[in-house]
Scaffold this active site. Structure first.
Site, PDB file in Angstrom:
ATOM      1  CG  ASP A 297      -2.124   0.917   1.063  1.00  0.00           C
ATOM      2  OD1 ASP A 297      -3.252   0.402   1.037  1.00  0.00           O
ATOM      3  OD2 ASP A 297      -1.939   2.150   0.961  1.00  0.00           O
TER       4      ASP A 297
ATOM      5  NE  ARG B 156      -5.235  -0.149   5.895  1.00  0.00           N
ATOM      6  CZ  ARG B 156      -6.163  -0.707   6.662  1.00  0.00           C
ATOM      7  NH1 ARG B 156      -6.390  -0.251   7.878  1.00  0.00           N
ATOM      8  NH2 ARG B 156      -6.900  -1.713   6.210  1.00  0.00           N
TER       9      ARG B 156
ATOM     10  CB  CYS C 296     -20.497  -0.589  -3.706  1.00  0.00           C
ATOM     11  SG  CYS C 296     -18.948  -1.392  -3.239  1.00  0.00           S
TER      12      CYS C 296
ATOM     13  NE  ARG D 219     -15.004   3.190   1.331  1.00  0.00           N
ATOM     14  CZ  ARG D 219     -14.756   1.969   0.838  1.00  0.00           C
ATOM     15  NH1 ARG D 219     -13.867   1.824  -0.132  1.00  0.00           N
ATOM     16  NH2 ARG D 219     -15.394   0.915   1.309  1.00  0.00           N
TER      17      ARG D 219
END
Length: 433
Positions: free
Chosen positions: A45, A50, A273, A344
């Site tokens: 990543d 992270r 999504c 998100r």
């Protein structure tokens, strides 16, 4: 001869598989943990913070069991942000985000940058599998040329590709990665079988081998477009029934007594999504000269809902004679769904913005969201303790809110309670969505 020797090496080199997962978010991390139980795995990543958090056993997405993560690290799972550390992999699985721009156009920047990175270390005989949601044709038409450019290798001769769309459901602790059937595909039939067998090794629910990469890409695109349309239908019903003066959820409950009625509920459609993927499909349709109407009409309705919620709250306050200017409104929840920290594409900031235009002071509490992430992405400060308020909006049905005593949050007995999730009985709220 190179083509056949490459295939032969892939089919006989099972013991020397080394997998790199590119992108360690909601999709990549669970995948890395699952594959690390069978093969050497490196999680890559570009976000070094992270990586460092994960090495300490901290997963901000809350998608993995801390004990499982610690155990995987002890048994050899490697995590890195260094390109050199992934150069010896034989299989690369790309799980980076595929958002849309402010103009609702697919943003392939993460996907193409990841392809560039992998292209720089790609070797003859390697396999690249994409899991990121996109439109039919993207893998072979957009990503493969990048792989070829930076690797100097030839597609389907020196290296091969697969596509297996992710089906992660953030916050769902029952339908996890291995419990959901996985669609697989490959750039040629032999690779399709290879990819299918690879995933069969970790997916308990089994796999479905699609006939082509484009079919697999399209299957993912319509999964979420279908759900988006179904939600837009009940959202439109909510708009109609609000004008009639009847409760939408009571109507849906009555209609749901028929055996084949599809039980969707109205609400704000956010997340990475459902509120994004339909635009990938419509982008491809427009590119081919077709103007999609049904899909975009559903998106238009769902995009309007934050405005409806704000306007409904203002109307309810006006009906009770509550002065808007300097009034206090509490919003419970800012994540896009219950019991997970995922913010998100949350639609709550849009609700906040509209309420503030009326002079209402808005306070937001969320028992799951990371306050630093909320501040970073939305410039909103979450509150930690409650006071009393002129209006209350239950926006997200976190488990912590289900037993909350609404009277304790009301500034006056006439304070408005707007329940978006149908959590509380009708006699405790002024309106439900």
């Amino acid at each position: 001869m190179q083509y056949f020797s490459t295939l032969a090496r892939m089919n006989t080199d099972n013991e020397n598989k080394k997998i790199t997962i590119v992108g360690l978010g909601y999709v990549g991390l669970p995948l890395a943990l699952a594959f690390s139980k069978k093969y050497p795995v490196v999680g890559y990543d570009i976000n070094n913070s992270r990586i460092e958090e994960l090495k300490e056993g901290i997963d901000q997405t809350d998608e993995t069991d801390p004990n499982e993560l610690s155990d995987a690290l002890e048994k050899g799972l490697q995590l890195t942000s260094e390109i050199e550390a992934i150069a010896d992999a034989t299989i690369y699985i790309i799980t980076v985000p595929t958002p849309v721009t402010e103009n609702k156009v697919p943003d392939l920047s993460f996907l193409l940058e990841a392809s560039k990175t992998i292209g720089s270390v790609l070797k003859s005989g390697d396999l690249v599998i994409y899991e990121s949601t996109t439109y039919p044709g993207c893998t072979e038409e957009d990503c493969v040329p990048v792989l070829e450019k930076y690797s100097k290798l030839k597609f389907n001769h020196d290296f091969f590709c697969g596509y297996s769309p992710e089906r992660i459901n953030p916050g769902d602790k029952v339908n996890t990665l291995t419990k959901i059937k996985k669609v697989t595909s490959g750039s040629i039939p032999l690779i399709a079988e290879y990819v299918d067998q690879l995933y069969k090794g970790i997916i308990e629910a089994g796999t479905y081998k699609a006939s082509s990469i484009k079919v697999a890409e399209a299957s993912k695109a319509i999964e979420n477009a279908q759900r988006d349309l179904n939600i837009s239908f009940v959202n439109e019903l909510a708009l109609i029934f609000d004008r009639i003066g009847i409760d939408t959820r009571e109507v849906l409950e009555a209609a749901g007594t028929k055996w084949n009625f599809l039980k969707f509920t109205p609400g704000l459609v956010g997340g990475h999504c459902i509120s994004v993927d339909p635009y990938y499909l419509t982008h491809k349709a427009k590119e081919l000269g077709y103007d999609p109407q049904v899909i975009l009409s559903g998106r238009k309705i769902n995009d309007y809902m934050p405005s409806f919620v704000a306007q409904k709250m203002v109307k309810l306050m006006g009906q009770k004679g509550i002065p808007l200017n300097q009034s206090r409104c509490l919003i419970l929840g800012i994540t896009f769904k219950e019991n997970c920290p995922d913010i998100r594409n949350s639609k709550i900031p849009q609700v906040v913005s509209e309420l503030e235009e009326y002079g209402i002071t808005v306070y937001i509490h969320d028992s799951h969201a990371d306050s630093k992430e909320v501040k970073k992405h939305f410039n909103i400060d979450l509150i930690e303790t409650f006071q009393t308020y002129d209006s209350i909006l239950l926006a997200v049905n976190h488990k912590e809110y289900q037993n909350i005593i609404l009277d304790d949050l009301k500034r006056f007995s006439t304070s408005v309670v707007f329940d978006l999730k149908g959590t509380f009985p009708m006699d405790q709220v002024d309106a439900r969505l």
